[in-house]
Structures are given as C-alpha cells and as structure tokens.
Design a protein around this motif. Structure first.
Motif, PDB file in Angstrom:
ATOM      1  N   GLU A  58       0.813  -1.216   0.000  1.00 14.17           N
ATOM      2  CA  GLU A  58       0.000   0.000   0.000  1.00 14.17           C
ATOM      3  C   GLU A  58       0.850   1.271   0.000  1.00 14.17           C
ATOM      4  N   SER A  59       2.098   1.162   0.445  1.00 15.46           N
ATOM      5  CA  SER A  59       2.976   2.335   0.503  1.00 15.46           C
ATOM      6  C   SER A  59       3.770   2.549  -0.782  1.00 15.46           C
ATOM      7  N   ARG A 106      -4.465  -2.485  -7.036  1.00 10.08           N
ATOM      8  CA  ARG A 106      -4.585  -1.055  -7.356  1.00 10.08           C
ATOM      9  C   ARG A 106      -3.312  -0.305  -6.957  1.00 10.08           C
ATOM     10  N   ALA A 107      -2.763  -0.643  -5.786  1.00 10.90           N
ATOM     11  CA  ALA A 107      -1.523   0.000  -5.332  1.00 10.90           C
ATOM     12  C   ALA A 107      -0.382  -0.319  -6.281  1.00 10.90           C
ATOM     13  N   PRO A 147       3.643   5.529 -16.216  1.00  6.70           N
ATOM     14  CA  PRO A 147       2.821   5.451 -17.430  1.00  6.70           C
ATOM     15  C   PRO A 147       3.502   4.542 -18.452  1.00  6.70           C
ATOM     16  N   ALA A 174      -0.675  -0.952  -9.472  1.00  2.80           N
ATOM     17  CA  ALA A 174      -0.920  -0.172 -10.685  1.00  2.80           C
ATOM     18  C   ALA A 174      -0.489   1.289 -10.484  1.00  2.80           C
ATOM     19  N   ARG A 175      -0.738   1.841  -9.292  1.00  5.48           N
ATOM     20  CA  ARG A 175      -0.312   3.220  -9.006  1.00  5.48           C
ATOM     21  C   ARG A 175       1.207   3.339  -8.982  1.00  5.48           C
ATOM     22  N   ALA A 176       1.889   2.265  -8.586  1.00  4.81           N
ATOM     23  CA  ALA A 176       3.352   2.293  -8.504  1.00  4.81           C
ATOM     24  C   ALA A 176       4.011   2.202  -9.877  1.00  4.81           C
ATOM     25  N   GLU A 186      -7.222  -4.069  -3.510  1.00  3.20           N
ATOM     26  CA  GLU A 186      -6.532  -2.817  -3.197  1.00  3.20           C
ATOM     27  C   GLU A 186      -5.030  -2.960  -3.426  1.00  3.20           C
ATOM     28  N   GLU A 234       5.033   3.726  -4.255  1.00  3.68           N
ATOM     29  CA  GLU A 234       4.856   4.977  -4.987  1.00  3.68           C
ATOM     30  C   GLU A 234       5.233   4.776  -6.446  1.00  3.68           C
ATOM     31  N   GLY A 235       4.751   5.640  -7.326  1.00  6.09           N
ATOM     32  CA  GLY A 235       4.864   5.495  -8.768  1.00  6.09           C
ATOM     33  C   GLY A 235       6.253   5.632  -9.348  1.00  6.09           C
TER      34      GLY A 235
END
Length: 181
Positions: free
Chosen positions: A127-128, A153-154, A161, A156-158, A150, A130-131
């Motif tokens: 969860e921590s 999702r985390a 693009p 994918a956020r990491a 979740e 970062e992208g």
C-alpha cells in the motif's frame, strides 16, 4: 495416467464427503490483521525456503517465476518479496530492483540473497508503493494481504505510465499467471 486417476478419485471422494457432512465448515480465511500476518511470516522466515522448496519444485513454480520475470525491464519494484527467491532471476534488461516486504525477518533473509548490485531490499507494504516503476512484480504475495484488490490497485499506481504490473497468484489451489497493464 493411473496416478492422475487415483488423485482425481480421492479428490472426488473428499469433495463428496465434505458436501455430505452436516458439520459447519471452518472459515478458510479467518480475519487476521496485517500485524498478525507479518508476525506469522517473521516467525517462519528462517525456515521458509526449506519448508516450501520441494513443493515449489513439484508444482513447477521456479519455471513460472522465470517465465514471469523474463519480461521485467527498467526500474523494478517487487512487492511481497518474501525471502528473495526471485532476486537472482531478473534479466539484464533490468536497471534496478527494489524488493519489499512487510515482514522484517523476511526482508533480512532476502537481503542475504541480494548479491546483485542492482538489487536493494527494504521493509515496506504494498500500500505504501509509490509510482515511477517500469515493472511492478508480485509472485504469490496477494494471499498475504488483507485486500488483494486494493493491493493490485496500489501496484498499478506504482507503475509508471506505460509500465507493467506482472503478477503470479494462487487461487483456490490453482496457479494463475496474469500480466496486467
């Protein structure tokens, strides 16, 4: 073939006995906090590889790991790295690997395997994350988080693009390989 038929027969009999039983079935996934899971993995860290090694080989998991990791490229974030089983499998197309796990004792075991200068290991939760990573990897870690959706999702956020999330997860006893964009 005979062995497979015997396994199928035993499985069918067990399923019938289970279905025919009027006893309540215990919850296969009882509520367990993140701290509870971390503690469980910390306690198992020193013997984890030895305990699961034969099972991994019999199920063909080393080949599945190699197959998944062969497409890793650029900056890689590996979440739920456990004892670092994957750390020696990254191809030359990888610039760097940050391998993370929530369990400090697992991270200590992984750190011992991190002999490649491209690899660093740290205590962190999915969860921590970062992208900015070209590839985000998780092999068999989704079962160790409270909310797998979740966690995905985390991941994918990491990813940067155009980055890639590469996951191998177990599901109801079967192994599924997923490549998520």
């Amino acid at each position: 073939v005979v062995g497979g038929a015997a396994v199928a027969g035993v499985a069918a009999a067990a399923a019938w006995v289970s279905a025919a039983s009027s006893e309540p079935v215990a919850d296969a996934h009882p509520t367990c906090s993140c701290a509870c899971r971390v503690s469980t993995f910390d306690d198992a860290a020193k013997t984890y590889d030895k305990e699961i090694g034969t099972d991994e080989i019999v199920m063909g998991l080393p080949l599945l790991r190699r197959w998944l990791l062969r497409s890793a490229r650029g900056r890689v974030l590996e979440v739920a790295c456990g004892t670092g089983v994957n750390l020696h499998l990254y191809p030359s197309s990888v610039e760097s690997v940050l391998a993370t796990d929530a369990a400090p004792a697992m991270v200590a075991e992984a750190s011992r395997k991190a002999t490649d200068p491209r690899v660093s290991v740290a205590v962190a939760t999915v969860e921590s994350a970062e992208g900015g990573y070209d590839t985000v990897v998780d092999t068999f870690g989704l079962c160790s988080v409270e909310d797998p959706v979740e966690a995905l999702r985390a991941m994918a956020r990491a990813a940067a693009p155009g980055g890639r999330v590469a996951v191998v997860a177990e599901s109801m006893g079967a192994v599924t390989a997923l490549g998520l964009a």
